[in-house]
Design a protein around this motif. Structure first.
Motif, PDB file in Angstrom:
ATOM      1  N   SER A 100      10.187  -4.146   5.821  1.00 16.09           N
ATOM      2  CA  SER A 100       9.000  -5.005   5.892  1.00 16.09           C
ATOM      3  C   SER A 100       7.893  -4.355   6.717  1.00 16.09           C
ATOM      4  CB  SER A 100       9.351  -6.385   6.454  1.00 16.09           C
ATOM      5  OG  SER A 100       9.678  -6.298   7.815  1.00 16.09           O
ATOM      6  N   LYS A 101       8.241  -3.527   7.695  1.00 21.27           N
ATOM      7  CA  LYS A 101       7.230  -2.859   8.512  1.00 21.27           C
ATOM      8  C   LYS A 101       6.441  -1.814   7.717  1.00 21.27           C
ATOM      9  CE  LYS A 101       9.300  -3.575  13.033  1.00 21.27           C
ATOM     10  NZ  LYS A 101       8.216  -4.277  13.701  1.00 21.27           N
ATOM     11  N   ILE A 102       7.036  -1.312   6.633  1.00 16.39           N
ATOM     12  CA  ILE A 102       6.331  -0.317   5.819  1.00 16.39           C
ATOM     13  C   ILE A 102       6.046  -0.824   4.401  1.00 16.39           C
ATOM     14  CG2 ILE A 102       7.027   1.704   7.147  1.00 16.39           C
ATOM     15  CD1 ILE A 102       9.249   2.190   5.112  1.00 16.39           C
ATOM     16  N   GLY A 103       6.211  -2.117   4.198  1.00 14.68           N
ATOM     17  CA  GLY A 103       5.817  -2.729   2.938  1.00 14.68           C
ATOM     18  C   GLY A 103       6.700  -2.410   1.749  1.00 14.68           C
ATOM     19  N   LEU A 104       7.996  -2.243   1.993  1.00 13.02           N
ATOM     20  CA  LEU A 104       8.937  -1.967   0.913  1.00 13.02           C
ATOM     21  C   LEU A 104      10.016  -3.043   0.871  1.00 13.02           C
ATOM     22  CD1 LEU A 104       9.397   1.866   1.467  1.00 13.02           C
ATOM     23  CD2 LEU A 104       8.051   0.762  -0.323  1.00 13.02           C
ATOM     24  N   SER A 105      10.796  -3.033  -0.182  1.00 14.50           N
ATOM     25  CA  SER A 105      11.903  -3.988  -0.260  1.00 14.50           C
ATOM     26  C   SER A 105      13.123  -3.437   0.475  1.00 14.50           C
ATOM     27  CB  SER A 105      12.270  -4.263  -1.719  1.00 14.50           C
ATOM     28  OG  SER A 105      12.891  -3.115  -2.283  1.00 14.50           O
ATOM     29  N   ARG A 106      13.971  -4.344   0.925  1.00 17.98           N
ATOM     30  CA  ARG A 106      15.206  -3.944   1.585  1.00 17.98           C
ATOM     31  C   ARG A 106      16.067  -3.124   0.634  1.00 17.98           C
ATOM     32  NH1 ARG A 106      20.075  -4.020   1.285  1.00 17.98           N
ATOM     33  NH2 ARG A 106      20.034  -5.434  -0.470  1.00 17.98           N
ATOM     34  N   ASN A 107      16.075  -3.516  -0.626  1.00 15.99           N
ATOM     35  CA  ASN A 107      16.875  -2.819  -1.619  1.00 15.99           C
ATOM     36  C   ASN A 107      16.435  -1.361  -1.771  1.00 15.99           C
ATOM     37  OD1 ASN A 107      18.885  -2.695  -3.703  1.00 15.99           O
ATOM     38  ND2 ASN A 107      17.219  -2.746  -5.192  1.00 15.99           N
ATOM     39  N   PHE A 108      15.113  -1.123  -1.743  1.00 16.37           N
ATOM     40  CA  PHE A 108      14.612   0.236  -1.892  1.00 16.37           C
ATOM     41  C   PHE A 108      15.040   1.095  -0.698  1.00 16.37           C
ATOM     42  CE2 PHE A 108      11.304   3.583  -1.842  1.00 16.37           C
ATOM     43  CZ  PHE A 108      11.569   4.134  -3.089  1.00 16.37           C
ATOM     44  N   ILE A 109      14.976   0.542   0.510  1.00 17.90           N
ATOM     45  CA  ILE A 109      15.418   1.281   1.701  1.00 17.90           C
ATOM     46  C   ILE A 109      16.909   1.576   1.593  1.00 17.90           C
ATOM     47  CG2 ILE A 109      15.797   1.112   4.208  1.00 17.90           C
ATOM     48  CD1 ILE A 109      12.909   1.826   3.382  1.00 17.90           C
ATOM     49  N   ALA A 110      17.673   0.621   1.112  1.00 13.56           N
ATOM     50  CA  ALA A 110      19.116   0.843   0.928  1.00 13.56           C
ATOM     51  C   ALA A 110      19.347   1.997  -0.051  1.00 13.56           C
ATOM     52  CB  ALA A 110      19.797  -0.430   0.434  1.00 13.56           C
ATOM     53  N   GLN A 111      18.564   2.042  -1.117  1.00 18.24           N
ATOM     54  CA  GLN A 111      18.702   3.121  -2.101  1.00 18.24           C
ATOM     55  C   GLN A 111      18.292   4.468  -1.515  1.00 18.24           C
ATOM     56  OE1 GLN A 111      16.289   1.351  -5.204  1.00 18.24           O
ATOM     57  NE2 GLN A 111      18.120   0.781  -6.379  1.00 18.24           N
ATOM     58  N   ILE A 112      17.276   4.487  -0.673  1.00 21.62           N
ATOM     59  CA  ILE A 112      16.883   5.733  -0.011  1.00 21.62           C
ATOM     60  C   ILE A 112      18.005   6.194   0.913  1.00 21.62           C
ATOM     61  CG2 ILE A 112      15.344   6.724   1.733  1.00 21.62           C
ATOM     62  CD1 ILE A 112      13.062   5.083   0.494  1.00 21.62           C
ATOM     63  N   GLU A 113      18.538   5.274   1.704  1.00 19.52           N
ATOM     64  CA  GLU A 113      19.576   5.629   2.671  1.00 19.52           C
ATOM     65  C   GLU A 113      20.842   6.153   1.994  1.00 19.52           C
ATOM     66  OE1 GLU A 113      20.281   2.433   5.415  1.00 19.52           O
ATOM     67  OE2 GLU A 113      18.328   2.698   6.387  1.00 19.52           O
ATOM     68  N   THR A 114      21.143   5.655   0.821  1.00 23.69           N
ATOM     69  CA  THR A 114      22.339   6.125   0.115  1.00 23.69           C
ATOM     70  C   THR A 114      22.078   7.348  -0.744  1.00 23.69           C
ATOM     71  OG1 THR A 114      21.944   4.627  -1.746  1.00 23.69           O
ATOM     72  CG2 THR A 114      23.386   3.818   0.041  1.00 23.69           C
ATOM     73  N   GLY A 115      20.806   7.743  -0.872  1.00 25.54           N
ATOM     74  CA  GLY A 115      20.464   8.920  -1.662  1.00 25.54           C
ATOM     75  C   GLY A 115      20.243   8.633  -3.125  1.00 25.54           C
ATOM     76  N   THR A 116      20.284   7.360  -3.518  1.00 24.39           N
ATOM     77  CA  THR A 116      20.038   6.979  -4.906  1.00 24.39           C
ATOM     78  C   THR A 116      18.580   7.203  -5.284  1.00 24.39           C
ATOM     79  OG1 THR A 116      21.740   5.283  -4.682  1.00 24.39           O
ATOM     80  CG2 THR A 116      20.293   5.102  -6.580  1.00 24.39           C
ATOM     81  N   LYS A 117      17.686   6.954  -4.331  1.00 18.98           N
ATOM     82  CA  LYS A 117      16.243   7.155  -4.540  1.00 18.98           C
ATOM     83  C   LYS A 117      15.734   8.102  -3.460  1.00 18.98           C
ATOM     84  CE  LYS A 117      15.368   3.648  -7.514  1.00 18.98           C
ATOM     85  NZ  LYS A 117      14.490   3.491  -8.592  1.00 18.98           N
TER      86      LYS A 117
END
Length: 133
Positions: free
Chosen positions: A21-38
């Motif tokens: 929320s601090k950078i205007g993204l969804s939680r799901n997108f951050i989860a995908q970045i952290e797992t390397g999916t995105k």
């Protein structure tokens, strides 16, 4: 980079929802970045650097300190840096203090006043103790 983003989020003690929320993204997108999916876009990287005052070299390559250096005009950081240098502080403690200062910068004004009062008392006590015969 995904592991470093996750490490940063955890270092800041933020949930994925708070971080996103601090950078205007969804939680799901951050989860995908952290797992390397995105992979984060350049804009996302820029937003992370700006919002969390992260060192770009560290975020991109893992080299250097996690957080940006503080400008010399930051009186609180300068005072603490001077105290650390006076007592011959090790690099790891210096890095910890810099990370604490980054978190301080994110506090609300009332909380900052409390921390500033505490820091002033600690620094004054240190100076008085150091100057004792």
């Amino acid at each position: 980079m995904n592991e470093r983003i996750k490490l940063l989020r955890k270092m800041l003690n933020l949930t994925q929802d708070e971080f996103s929320s601090k950078i205007g993204l969804s939680r799901n997108f951050i989860a995908q970045i952290e797992t390397g999916t995105k992979n984060p876009s350049e804009r996302t990287i820029s937003d992370i650097l700006r919002e969390f005052k992260v060192n770009e070299a560290w975020l991109r390559t893992g080299k250097g300190d996690m957080f940006q250096e503080f400008p010399p005009e930051d009186e609180t950081a300068a005072a603490i840096s001077n105290v650390l240098e006076d007592i011959g502080c090790k690099d790891s403690i210096y890095t910890l203090v810099k990370e604490l200062l980054v978190k301080y910068e994110r506090l609300d004004p009332r909380s900052k006043k409390v921390i500033e009062g505490f820091a002033d008392d600690v620094i004054k006590g240190y100076i008085e103790k150091r100057d004792e015969p």
